[in-house]
Every structure is written in C-alpha cells, then in structure tokens.
Design a protein around this motif. Structure first.
Motif, mmCIF file in Angstrom:
data_model
loop_
_atom_site.group_PDB
_atom_site.id
_atom_site.type_symbol
_atom_site.label_atom_id
_atom_site.label_comp_id
_atom_site.label_asym_id
_atom_site.label_seq_id
_atom_site.Cartn_x
_atom_site.Cartn_y
_atom_site.Cartn_z
ATOM 1 N N GLN A 54 0.821 -1.210 0.000
ATOM 2 C CA GLN A 54 0.000 0.000 0.000
ATOM 3 C C GLN A 54 0.856 1.262 0.000
ATOM 4 O O GLN A 54 0.427 2.305 -0.483
ATOM 5 C CB GLN A 54 -0.906 0.005 1.235
ATOM 6 C CG GLN A 54 -1.893 -1.143 1.289
ATOM 7 C CD GLN A 54 -2.253 -1.502 2.707
ATOM 8 O OE1 GLN A 54 -1.712 -2.430 3.293
ATOM 9 N NE2 GLN A 54 -3.180 -0.768 3.283
ATOM 10 N N PHE A 131 -12.153 0.233 2.707
ATOM 11 C CA PHE A 131 -11.649 -0.283 1.439
ATOM 12 C C PHE A 131 -11.779 -1.805 1.434
ATOM 13 O O PHE A 131 -11.891 -2.441 2.480
ATOM 14 C CB PHE A 131 -10.172 0.070 1.254
ATOM 15 C CG PHE A 131 -9.920 1.521 0.975
ATOM 16 C CD1 PHE A 131 -9.753 1.973 -0.324
ATOM 17 C CD2 PHE A 131 -9.845 2.435 2.016
ATOM 18 C CE1 PHE A 131 -9.517 3.316 -0.581
ATOM 19 C CE2 PHE A 131 -9.617 3.775 1.770
ATOM 20 C CZ PHE A 131 -9.449 4.218 0.467
ATOM 21 N N ASN A 133 -9.767 -5.157 -0.670
ATOM 22 C CA ASN A 133 -8.717 -5.565 -1.593
ATOM 23 C C ASN A 133 -9.170 -6.795 -2.361
ATOM 24 O O ASN A 133 -9.624 -7.775 -1.756
ATOM 25 C CB ASN A 133 -7.424 -5.880 -0.835
ATOM 26 C CG ASN A 133 -6.849 -4.650 -0.156
ATOM 27 O OD1 ASN A 133 -6.954 -3.546 -0.660
ATOM 28 N ND2 ASN A 133 -6.249 -4.839 1.002
ATOM 29 N N GLU A 140 -3.476 -7.031 -7.111
ATOM 30 C CA GLU A 140 -4.361 -6.671 -6.024
ATOM 31 C C GLU A 140 -4.805 -5.224 -6.192
ATOM 32 O O GLU A 140 -3.984 -4.321 -6.352
ATOM 33 C CB GLU A 140 -3.670 -6.852 -4.668
ATOM 34 C CG GLU A 140 -4.608 -6.620 -3.499
ATOM 35 C CD GLU A 140 -3.944 -6.916 -2.166
ATOM 36 O OE1 GLU A 140 -4.509 -7.700 -1.393
ATOM 37 O OE2 GLU A 140 -2.874 -6.353 -1.895
ATOM 38 N N ARG A 142 -7.136 -2.048 -4.515
ATOM 39 C CA ARG A 142 -7.723 -1.552 -3.271
ATOM 40 C C ARG A 142 -8.852 -0.595 -3.640
ATOM 41 O O ARG A 142 -8.606 0.503 -4.136
ATOM 42 C CB ARG A 142 -6.642 -0.846 -2.448
ATOM 43 C CG ARG A 142 -7.033 -0.503 -1.031
ATOM 44 C CD ARG A 142 -5.784 -0.205 -0.223
ATOM 45 N NE ARG A 142 -6.093 0.173 1.135
ATOM 46 C CZ ARG A 142 -6.076 1.418 1.574
ATOM 47 N NH1 ARG A 142 -5.758 2.397 0.751
ATOM 48 N NH2 ARG A 142 -6.371 1.697 2.827
#
Length: 231
Positions: A54, A131, A133, A140, A142
């Motif tokens: 992230q 959020f 994922n 991936e 988000r």
C-alpha cells in the motif's frame, strides 16, 4: 496489516530505513516490509502480479530505472500504491508531486520528519472510507467501498459495479456479505449485494439505484420489509 515496500539500491540505507519505519509504525498496528534493490526489480514484481503493498518508499537516483521513471510507470498503469520519495536532492521535488507523491524526504534522513510523515499517512488512511482488496487479473486492487454501487454474482465470478466501470474477480457472494455486513451493504437477491448509499427507492418490483433496478427475491423481500431503513 499495512504492507510497505522500500526500493533503494543502497542496501545498508534500505535496512536502516526499514528499521526506522518499523519503529514509527509499530504502535499503530501490524506491518510488513518488502525490499527492492532496484526500480527494475520493483516493476518486474508488479508486472508479475505479485506486488501487494500500500505504501512505497522510493529512492530516485538508481541505475537503469530511476525512481521517477518507476513512479511514472506505476501511475500510467493505475497501480494503487501511495509513494513517499526518499532521495539526496531537491531537484525532482515538483516533478514527483505530479505522480501524486504523498511526501518528499531528503537524505540524510531526519527521523522526526519521517515519523511525522508516516503518522500523517496513517491518520489519513484511517480517516478514509473503508476499502476492500481484490485480486483482478493477478494484481491486487484496493477499492473504496463508497464507490461500489453493487456486487453481482455470476457462477464463480463476482462483478463489481462502479459508477464508471465494471470489474470482475473470483469469489463467493455469501462470503462477501459476511465481510460487508456492517458496511452499509444489503443483500436483496441470491445474486446481488447492494450499497445502500446508492438506493433511491425500494419496491416489490425491485431496488432502484437511480434508473437502474436490481431484482428483489421473495426471500429477501420479507427480510427487507422488516428492516429499519427499508420498507
């Protein structure tokens, strides 16, 4: 868990930065740090669909693929990662902010400044809407829950209906319903899970999201009739 990547061709500095980051975020929750020794190694993992971080702390002056080039590549492919540049020069500060940099830190690194920016980052992500994922074509993604209008199940796939696009991933709606139970989503049909924020009317003929109508099965109609926010 906050997943953090550090990309710097100076292995000694990268480890020192990792220790400092760990000290700064330890009190805020669980974290995991992945190291990349070059911009090329970072982009290769993204291309392989194995990059799930992230937050990226990114050096600028690296051989072959610079931090600026890596950031440009990530943004052009809409990779959802927040970037903090860590570098020796102010030379690229304005250019880097065009790639939506969260912060720009100079070496030698000021530990108080690093802690300040990391805490600011954590404060901001905690204040944002929820959020989820999901894995889409090996990457991936988000997604902010407040952008999702509804989920539609089709055999083993789930379609995510956003205001401007439809995404697909493999999953089960029953499991998704359990996860989103407290996130303003409501089940109205075996194949549909709807975001209540977008519902404009609920009738026996269907759940209206503006001009779009989502079917309500008999089973879920009985449940919805007894709910506080619907009927």
């Amino acid at each position: 868990m906050l997943k953090i990547a550090i990309c710097d061709d100076d292995a000694t500095f990268a480890k020192q930065l990792g220790s400092a980051v760990g000290e700064a975020v330890f009190a805020r929750g669980e974290y995991e740090i992945t190291y990349f020794e070059s911009g090329r190694a970072l982009l290769e993992q993204v291309e392989a669909g194995q990059f799930f971080c992230q937050l990226l702390l990114l050096d600028i002056h690296m051989d072959a693929v610079s931090g600026v080039e890596a950031a440009r590549w990530l943004r052009s492919r809409k990779i959802d990662v927040d970037i903090i540049f860590v570098t020796v020069s102010k030379e690229h500060v304005y250019e880097c902010y065009t790639y939506k940099a969260f912060a720009y830190l100079l070496k030698p690194l000021s530990m108080p400044r690093l802690r300040q920016e990391l805490n600011r980052y954590l404060d901001e992500i905690e204040e944002k809407p929820g959020f989820m994922n999901v894995m889409i074509r090996g990457c991936e993604h988000r997604l902010p829950l407040d952008r999702i209008r509804y989920f539609e199940s089709d055999v083993r796939k789930i379609r995510i209906h956003l205001p401007d696009e439809i995404l697909e991933f493999y999953g089960k709606l029953d499991q998704l319903e359990e996860v989103l139970l407290e996130q303003e989503f409501v089940r109205c049909h075996q194949s549909y899970l709807v975001n209540k924020r977008y519902v404009t009317a609920v009738k026996r003929s269907g759940m209206e999201l503006g001009k779009e109508v989502i079917p309500i099965s008999r089973r879920y109609w009985e449940i919805l009739k007894g709910a506080e926010n619907f009927g």
